[in-house]
Motif scaffolding. Structure first.
Motif, PDB file in Angstrom:
ATOM      1  N   LEU A  32     119.016  66.527  68.236  1.00  0.00           N
ATOM      2  CA  LEU A  32     117.677  65.940  68.156  1.00  0.00           C
ATOM      3  C   LEU A  32     116.877  66.251  69.421  1.00  0.00           C
ATOM      4  CD1 LEU A  32     115.919  64.229  66.286  1.00  0.00           C
ATOM      5  CD2 LEU A  32     116.823  62.203  67.401  1.00  0.00           C
ATOM      6  N   GLN A  33     117.527  66.172  70.573  1.00  0.00           N
ATOM      7  CA  GLN A  33     116.870  66.497  71.842  1.00  0.00           C
ATOM      8  C   GLN A  33     116.367  67.940  71.846  1.00  0.00           C
ATOM      9  OE1 GLN A  33     116.475  64.503  74.698  1.00  0.00           O
ATOM     10  NE2 GLN A  33     115.289  66.183  75.539  1.00  0.00           N
ATOM     11  N   VAL A  34     117.221  68.858  71.421  1.00  0.00           N
ATOM     12  CA  VAL A  34     116.855  70.279  71.408  1.00  0.00           C
ATOM     13  C   VAL A  34     115.722  70.529  70.425  1.00  0.00           C
ATOM     14  CG1 VAL A  34     117.694  72.591  70.818  1.00  0.00           C
ATOM     15  CG2 VAL A  34     119.107  71.068  72.202  1.00  0.00           C
ATOM     16  N   LEU A  35     115.824  69.963  69.229  1.00  0.00           N
ATOM     17  CA  LEU A  35     114.791  70.184  68.213  1.00  0.00           C
ATOM     18  C   LEU A  35     113.453  69.567  68.609  1.00  0.00           C
ATOM     19  CD1 LEU A  35     116.789  69.665  64.895  1.00  0.00           C
ATOM     20  CD2 LEU A  35     116.006  71.817  65.915  1.00  0.00           C
ATOM     21  N   LEU A  36     113.477  68.334  69.088  1.00  0.00           N
ATOM     22  CA  LEU A  36     112.228  67.684  69.485  1.00  0.00           C
ATOM     23  C   LEU A  36     111.555  68.410  70.650  1.00  0.00           C
ATOM     24  CD1 LEU A  36     113.104  63.871  69.252  1.00  0.00           C
ATOM     25  CD2 LEU A  36     111.661  65.208  67.706  1.00  0.00           C
ATOM     26  N   SER A  37     112.352  68.890  71.585  1.00  0.00           N
ATOM     27  CA  SER A  37     111.796  69.610  72.734  1.00  0.00           C
ATOM     28  C   SER A  37     111.145  70.920  72.315  1.00  0.00           C
ATOM     29  CB  SER A  37     112.885  69.898  73.763  1.00  0.00           C
ATOM     30  OG  SER A  37     113.382  68.695  74.280  1.00  0.00           O
ATOM     31  N   TRP A  41     106.483  69.983  73.449  1.00  0.00           N
ATOM     32  CA  TRP A  41     106.988  70.064  74.819  1.00  0.00           C
ATOM     33  C   TRP A  41     107.074  68.714  75.515  1.00  0.00           C
ATOM     34  CZ3 TRP A  41     104.003  68.583  78.948  1.00  0.00           C
ATOM     35  CH2 TRP A  41     102.639  68.421  78.705  1.00  0.00           C
ATOM     36  N   ARG A  42     106.281  67.734  75.125  1.00  0.00           N
ATOM     37  CA  ARG A  42     106.339  66.431  75.793  1.00  0.00           C
ATOM     38  C   ARG A  42     107.645  65.685  75.527  1.00  0.00           C
ATOM     39  NH1 ARG A  42     101.847  64.750  78.693  1.00  0.00           N
ATOM     40  NH2 ARG A  42      99.953  65.806  78.066  1.00  0.00           N
ATOM     41  N   PHE A  43     108.302  66.018  74.431  1.00  0.00           N
ATOM     42  CA  PHE A  43     109.584  65.375  74.143  1.00  0.00           C
ATOM     43  C   PHE A  43     110.674  65.821  75.112  1.00  0.00           C
ATOM     44  CE2 PHE A  43     107.872  64.718  69.751  1.00  0.00           C
ATOM     45  CZ  PHE A  43     107.923  63.338  69.787  1.00  0.00           C
ATOM     46  N   SER A  44     110.396  66.863  75.881  1.00  0.00           N
ATOM     47  CA  SER A  44     111.393  67.302  76.871  1.00  0.00           C
ATOM     48  C   SER A  44     111.538  66.289  78.008  1.00  0.00           C
ATOM     49  CB  SER A  44     111.029  68.676  77.433  1.00  0.00           C
ATOM     50  OG  SER A  44     109.799  68.620  78.115  1.00  0.00           O
ATOM     51  N   MET A  45     110.611  65.329  78.082  1.00  0.00           N
ATOM     52  CA  MET A  45     110.737  64.248  79.073  1.00  0.00           C
ATOM     53  C   MET A  45     111.915  63.340  78.757  1.00  0.00           C
ATOM     54  SD  MET A  45     107.036  62.827  80.188  1.00  0.00           S
ATOM     55  CE  MET A  45     107.712  61.837  81.489  1.00  0.00           C
ATOM     56  N   LEU A  46     112.219  63.209  77.473  1.00  0.00           N
ATOM     57  CA  LEU A  46     113.313  62.335  77.062  1.00  0.00           C
ATOM     58  C   LEU A  46     114.651  63.022  77.289  1.00  0.00           C
ATOM     59  CD1 LEU A  46     111.944  60.985  73.673  1.00  0.00           C
ATOM     60  CD2 LEU A  46     111.868  59.892  75.909  1.00  0.00           C
ATOM     61  N   ASP A  47     115.671  62.226  77.511  1.00  0.00           N
ATOM     62  CA  ASP A  47     117.024  62.745  77.632  1.00  0.00           C
ATOM     63  C   ASP A  47     117.932  61.864  76.771  1.00  0.00           C
ATOM     64  OD1 ASP A  47     119.383  63.953  78.319  1.00  0.00           O
ATOM     65  OD2 ASP A  47     119.027  63.884  80.479  1.00  0.00           O
ATOM     66  N   VAL A  76     128.022  70.203  76.374  1.00  0.00           N
ATOM     67  CA  VAL A  76     127.466  70.618  75.076  1.00  0.00           C
ATOM     68  C   VAL A  76     125.949  70.751  75.188  1.00  0.00           C
ATOM     69  CG1 VAL A  76     127.161  69.961  72.656  1.00  0.00           C
ATOM     70  CG2 VAL A  76     129.378  69.655  73.750  1.00  0.00           C
ATOM     71  N   GLN A  77     125.319  69.842  75.903  1.00  0.00           N
ATOM     72  CA  GLN A  77     123.874  69.926  76.110  1.00  0.00           C
ATOM     73  C   GLN A  77     123.514  71.218  76.850  1.00  0.00           C
ATOM     74  OE1 GLN A  77     122.216  66.691  78.377  1.00  0.00           O
ATOM     75  NE2 GLN A  77     120.112  67.249  77.875  1.00  0.00           N
ATOM     76  N   ASP A  78     124.279  71.575  77.863  1.00  0.00           N
ATOM     77  CA  ASP A  78     124.036  72.821  78.595  1.00  0.00           C
ATOM     78  C   ASP A  78     124.163  74.028  77.676  1.00  0.00           C
ATOM     79  OD1 ASP A  78     123.545  71.666  81.081  1.00  0.00           O
ATOM     80  OD2 ASP A  78     125.656  71.739  81.677  1.00  0.00           O
ATOM     81  N   ALA A  79     125.164  74.003  76.819  1.00  0.00           N
ATOM     82  CA  ALA A  79     125.394  75.133  75.923  1.00  0.00           C
ATOM     83  C   ALA A  79     124.239  75.342  74.955  1.00  0.00           C
ATOM     84  CB  ALA A  79     126.693  74.927  75.146  1.00  0.00           C
ATOM     85  N   LEU A  80     123.585  74.265  74.549  1.00  0.00           N
ATOM     86  CA  LEU A  80     122.504  74.373  73.569  1.00  0.00           C
ATOM     87  C   LEU A  80     121.113  74.505  74.184  1.00  0.00           C
ATOM     88  CD1 LEU A  80     123.674  71.780  70.897  1.00  0.00           C
ATOM     89  CD2 LEU A  80     123.864  74.263  70.827  1.00  0.00           C
ATOM     90  N   THR A  81     120.970  74.211  75.463  1.00  0.00           N
ATOM     91  CA  THR A  81     119.630  74.227  76.058  1.00  0.00           C
ATOM     92  C   THR A  81     119.348  75.434  76.929  1.00  0.00           C
ATOM     93  OG1 THR A  81     120.360  72.892  77.935  1.00  0.00           O
ATOM     94  CG2 THR A  81     119.401  71.717  76.049  1.00  0.00           C
ATOM     95  N   GLY A  82     120.333  76.248  77.219  1.00  0.00           N
ATOM     96  CA  GLY A  82     120.088  77.420  78.028  1.00  0.00           C
ATOM     97  C   GLY A  82     120.194  77.189  79.528  1.00  0.00           C
TER      98      GLY A  82
END
Length: 174
Positions: A32-37, A41-47, A76-82
């Motif tokens: 959900l974090q990856v998709l929303l971001s 772009w403002r959803f990238s504020m959330l973690d 896992v978050q690192d693997a999906l976010t680059g």
């Protein structure tokens, strides 16, 4: 005559989760974090993974498990976010350890405690990510925008409260 009990608070209130909840909730938060971001772009504020790592760590009240939970979610978050692999893993493992250690000592089901805890851990996460990037990865151009980080911590805290309330329903007492 009242009897004296030597059962610790941790032993009384330690919670566990079904294997499905343990696996699916963090994965859903990360996806959900990856998709929303990517959508806005403002959803990238959330973690969201940070919020989930904090919840599981304070609920289980075991520093070792909190550390492993934070590390797994972060990797896992690192693997999906680059991001470089390990950046979020290191930050979230530190937060998982501290959150679980606090969970042993403090009533983490209290709303005020949850607000303070989520705000503080969100700020700590920002500082850890900055230090890891600046010191370990040598990114000299990296600067901390304190106003933005305070807003990020506030946004994460506002989102964390309903998320914690929803996840409270998945707890099962041991």
């Amino acid at each position: 005559m009242p009897s004296i009990s030597y059962t610790s608070r941790r032993e009384l209130e330690e919670h566990s989760f079904s294997p499905a909840v343990t696996l699916l909730v963090p994965v859903a938060a990360i996806v959900l974090q990856v998709l929303l971001s990517k959508l806005y772009w403002r959803f990238s504020m959330l973690d969201l993974p940070l919020i989930v790592a904090i919840f599981f760590s304070v609920s289980r009240r075991s520093p070792a498990v909190g550390t492993l939970t934070g590390a797994a979610i972060g990797l896992v978050q690192d693997a999906l976010t680059g991001r470089p692999i390990g950046v979020n893993g290191m930050a979230k493992s530190v937060i998982g350890y501290i959150a679980a250690s606090i969970g042993i000592q403090v009533d983490v089901d209290n709303l005020t405690t949850r607000v303070v805890m989520n705000f503080a851990f969100s700020m700590l996460n920002s500082v850890l990510l900055f230090l890891i990037g600046r010191r370990l990865l040598g990114q000299a151009q990296l600067h901390m925008e304190w106003i933005q980080e305070l807003l990020r911590a506030l946004a994460n805290t506002v989102i964390a409260i309903p998320v914690f309330l929803l996840l409270d329903h998945t707890k099962r007492a041991e």
